[in-house]
Design an enzyme around this catalytic site. Structure first.
Site, PDB file in Angstrom:
ATOM      1  N   CYS A  54      12.684 -33.973   0.738  1.00  0.00           N
ATOM      2  CA  CYS A  54      12.031 -33.314   1.865  1.00  0.00           C
ATOM      3  C   CYS A  54      11.397 -32.023   1.355  1.00  0.00           C
ATOM      4  O   CYS A  54      11.430 -31.739   0.157  1.00  0.00           O
ATOM      5  CB  CYS A  54      13.047 -33.030   2.974  1.00  0.00           C
ATOM      6  SG  CYS A  54      12.242 -32.640   4.545  1.00  0.00           S
ATOM      7  N   CYS A  82      11.460 -28.850   3.546  1.00  0.00           N
ATOM      8  CA  CYS A  82      11.694 -27.672   4.385  1.00  0.00           C
ATOM      9  C   CYS A  82      12.362 -26.498   3.677  1.00  0.00           C
ATOM     10  O   CYS A  82      12.152 -25.355   4.066  1.00  0.00           O
ATOM     11  CB  CYS A  82      12.425 -28.055   5.662  1.00  0.00           C
ATOM     12  SG  CYS A  82      13.821 -29.140   5.430  1.00  0.00           S
ATOM     13  N   CYS A  99       9.010 -29.871   7.479  1.00  0.00           N
ATOM     14  CA  CYS A  99       9.321 -30.932   6.520  1.00  0.00           C
ATOM     15  C   CYS A  99       8.063 -31.602   5.973  1.00  0.00           C
ATOM     16  O   CYS A  99       8.125 -32.726   5.454  1.00  0.00           O
ATOM     17  CB  CYS A  99      10.228 -31.981   7.168  1.00  0.00           C
ATOM     18  SG  CYS A  99      11.760 -31.306   7.813  1.00  0.00           S
ATOM     19  N   LYS A 130      16.975 -40.356  12.385  1.00  0.00           N
ATOM     20  CA  LYS A 130      17.301 -38.935  12.306  1.00  0.00           C
ATOM     21  C   LYS A 130      16.845 -38.249  13.585  1.00  0.00           C
ATOM     22  O   LYS A 130      15.656 -38.200  13.893  1.00  0.00           O
ATOM     23  CB  LYS A 130      16.603 -38.323  11.097  1.00  0.00           C
ATOM     24  CG  LYS A 130      16.874 -36.840  10.929  1.00  0.00           C
ATOM     25  CD  LYS A 130      16.368 -36.321   9.593  1.00  0.00           C
ATOM     26  CE  LYS A 130      16.543 -34.821   9.522  1.00  0.00           C
ATOM     27  NZ  LYS A 130      16.117 -34.268   8.242  1.00  0.00           N
ATOM     28  N   ARG A 173      11.063 -29.476  15.495  1.00  0.00           N
ATOM     29  CA  ARG A 173      10.677 -30.682  14.748  1.00  0.00           C
ATOM     30  C   ARG A 173      10.507 -31.890  15.655  1.00  0.00           C
ATOM     31  O   ARG A 173      10.610 -33.030  15.206  1.00  0.00           O
ATOM     32  CB  ARG A 173      11.734 -30.962  13.684  1.00  0.00           C
ATOM     33  CG  ARG A 173      11.749 -29.832  12.699  1.00  0.00           C
ATOM     34  CD  ARG A 173      12.818 -29.941  11.673  1.00  0.00           C
ATOM     35  NE  ARG A 173      12.820 -28.667  10.962  1.00  0.00           N
ATOM     36  CZ  ARG A 173      13.282 -28.462   9.761  1.00  0.00           C
ATOM     37  NH1 ARG A 173      13.838 -29.438   9.125  1.00  0.00           N
ATOM     38  NH2 ARG A 173      13.211 -27.285   9.213  1.00  0.00           N
ATOM     39  N   LYS A 216      21.917 -40.051  11.693  1.00  0.00           N
ATOM     40  CA  LYS A 216      22.197 -38.624  11.534  1.00  0.00           C
ATOM     41  C   LYS A 216      21.761 -37.873  12.775  1.00  0.00           C
ATOM     42  O   LYS A 216      20.606 -38.051  13.194  1.00  0.00           O
ATOM     43  CB  LYS A 216      21.434 -38.120  10.312  1.00  0.00           C
ATOM     44  CG  LYS A 216      21.605 -36.660  10.022  1.00  0.00           C
ATOM     45  CD  LYS A 216      20.709 -36.257   8.881  1.00  0.00           C
ATOM     46  CE  LYS A 216      20.670 -34.758   8.829  1.00  0.00           C
ATOM     47  NZ  LYS A 216      19.507 -34.249   8.223  1.00  0.00           N
ATOM     48  N   SER A 230      26.113 -30.480   9.460  1.00  0.00           N
ATOM     49  CA  SER A 230      26.681 -29.136   9.376  1.00  0.00           C
ATOM     50  C   SER A 230      27.345 -28.683  10.676  1.00  0.00           C
ATOM     51  O   SER A 230      28.437 -28.107  10.651  1.00  0.00           O
ATOM     52  CB  SER A 230      25.586 -28.152   8.972  1.00  0.00           C
ATOM     53  OG  SER A 230      24.481 -28.240   9.854  1.00  0.00           O
TER      54      SER A 230
HETATM   55  C1  PBG Z   1      16.094 -31.441   5.787  1.00  0.00           C
HETATM   56  C2  PBG Z   1      17.460 -31.808   6.192  1.00  0.00           C
HETATM   57  C3  PBG Z   1      18.189 -31.338   7.297  1.00  0.00           C
HETATM   58  C4  PBG Z   1      19.448 -31.888   7.163  1.00  0.00           C
HETATM   59  C5  PBG Z   1      19.459 -32.682   6.029  1.00  0.00           C
HETATM   60  N1  PBG Z   1      18.229 -32.644   5.453  1.00  0.00           N
HETATM   61  C6  PBG Z   1      17.807 -30.393   8.370  1.00  0.00           C
HETATM   62  C7  PBG Z   1      16.754 -30.761   9.320  1.00  0.00           C
HETATM   63  O1  PBG Z   1      16.167 -31.828   9.250  1.00  0.00           O
HETATM   64  O2  PBG Z   1      16.461 -29.928  10.163  1.00  0.00           O
HETATM   65  C8  PBG Z   1      20.601 -31.629   8.084  1.00  0.00           C
HETATM   66  C9  PBG Z   1      21.894 -31.529   7.387  1.00  0.00           C
HETATM   67  C10 PBG Z   1      22.970 -30.874   8.149  1.00  0.00           C
HETATM   68  O3  PBG Z   1      22.776 -30.294   9.230  1.00  0.00           O
HETATM   69  O4  PBG Z   1      24.103 -30.939   7.645  1.00  0.00           O
HETATM   70  N2  PBG Z   1      15.118 -32.316   6.199  1.00  0.00           N
HETATM   71 ZN    ZN Z   2      13.127 -31.224   5.925  1.00  0.00          ZN
END
Ligand code: PBG
Ligand code: ZN
Length: 323
Positions: free
Chosen positions: A120, A122, A130, A195, A216, A247, A273
């Site tokens: 990615c 970001c 992203c 996602k 996003r 996810k 997270s």
């Molecule tokens: C980046 C990415 C994200 C996560 C994994 N890859 C953040 C997002 O898409 O905003 C989230 C991981 C997490 O919150 O543990 N594209």
């Molecule tokens: Zn990203």
């Protein structure tokens, strides 16, 4: 005496009997540990919204990956935290950029460790999106070109799996083609296929210092949409993904089960997270038993249909020998 025909309690009489009839089991070799590696960092930095998780300075990575391997972990997901951001995230396809260096250090230090490269932009763009911004829009097809460059560089550096997380349409098909043309037809793609645009990524954004002003919602899935969530994973299956992913995990167990029943592909789930932080902060406040809550949350993700689980609890579980 009451004459009951059904007495499920007979199978719960003691620990051996309960264990024998336990339907699913967790094991370390099906967990993936995500790590954060930051360049130009003088010392470890605790991520305050994720107690127990550190930003690893790049120069300590070799030591850390050895420690992770010694704890019995086989698979890691790599996140870089860049000090070389620009409006395209070009550091990601630089052969001496952070992603390539992280992968080379891990491969060199622990050759048998399975490396998954989060693919990615970001953490590498000044605007924190992203992909590329063009005409006030996150430009899908321009971003695909750069995802391909990043995937090839990461694979050449030694990545075993490419995990595109940019939520661009066609990212699996494009990356598959680019890898094959570069001679990497053995490199598998684990797609972040379903996602959601989730608030549970909050701590990740603080952890990775992403510039995150806008949202996003034009590329990630609306959490209210079940059919669309299933469709997204099926699209990635048809584009050639080797494994799919849902996810976040905990709030989307229904979707995990739906996708499990619609495809024969291996299915991953990412306990993100915010899911980590909720358990950590609740247990710090004395509200829940931390170890039990961790195992229960991971067990429920497995029960819903996940084959492998990405979780920030992995190292803790391994070091405490809970798995
Ligand atoms: C980046 C990415 C994200 C996560 C994994 N890859 C953040 C997002 O898409 O905003 C989230 C991981 C997490 O919150 O543990 N594209
Ligand atoms: Zn990203």
């Amino acid at each position: 005496m009451i004459n009951l025909h059904q007495r499920p309690r007979r199978l719960r009489i003691n620990a051996f009997i309960r264990q024998a009839f336990q339907e699913i089991n967790l094991s370390l070799n099906k967990l993936v540990f995500p790590i954060f590696v930051e360049e130009n960092l003088s010392d470890y930095q605790e991520i305050t919204t994720m107690p127990g998780i550190m930003r690893i300075p790049e120069k300590k990575l070799a030591y850390e990956i050895e420690r992770i391997a010694k704890a019995g972990i086989n698979i890691v997901l790599l996140f870089g935290i860049s000090h070389h951001t620009d409006d395209t995230g070009s550091d990601t396809w630089n052969e001496n950029g952070l992603i390539a260096r992280i992968i080379r250090t891990c491969k060199h230090t622990v050759p048998e460790m399975v490396l998954i490269s989060d693919t990615c932009f970001c953490q590498y763009t000044t605007h924190g999106h992203c992909g590329i911004i063009y005409n006030n829009n996150i430009d899908n097809d321009q971003t695909l070109i750069n995802l391909c460059k990043q995937a090839v560089v990461a694979t050449a550096a030694g990545a075993d799996f490419i995990a595109p997380s940019a939520s661009m349409d066609g990212q699996v098909q494009s990356i598959r083609k680019a890898l094959d043309l570069s001679g990497f037809n053995q490199t598998a793609i684990i797609s972040y296929s379903t996602k959601f645009a989730s608030s549970f990524y909050g701590p990740f954004r603080q952890a990775t210092k992403i510039n995150y002003e806008s949202n996003r919602d034009t590329y990630q899935i609306n959490p209210m949409n079940r059919r669309e969530a299933i469709r997204e994973s099926l699209i990635d299956m048809n584009e050639g993904a080797d494994a799919l992913m849902v996810k976040p995990a905990g709030a989307y167990l229904d979707i995990l089960r739906d996708i499990r029943e619609k495809t024969e592909l291996p299915l991953a789930a990412f306990q993100v997270s915010g899911e980590y932080s909720m358990i950590k902060f609740a247990s710090k406040a004395g509200a829940i038993d931390e170890n039990k809550a961790i195992l229960e949350s991971l067990g429920s993700i497995k029960r819903a249909g996940a084959d492998i689980i990405f979780s920030y609890f992995t190292l803790d579980l391994a070091e405490k020998k809970l798995l």
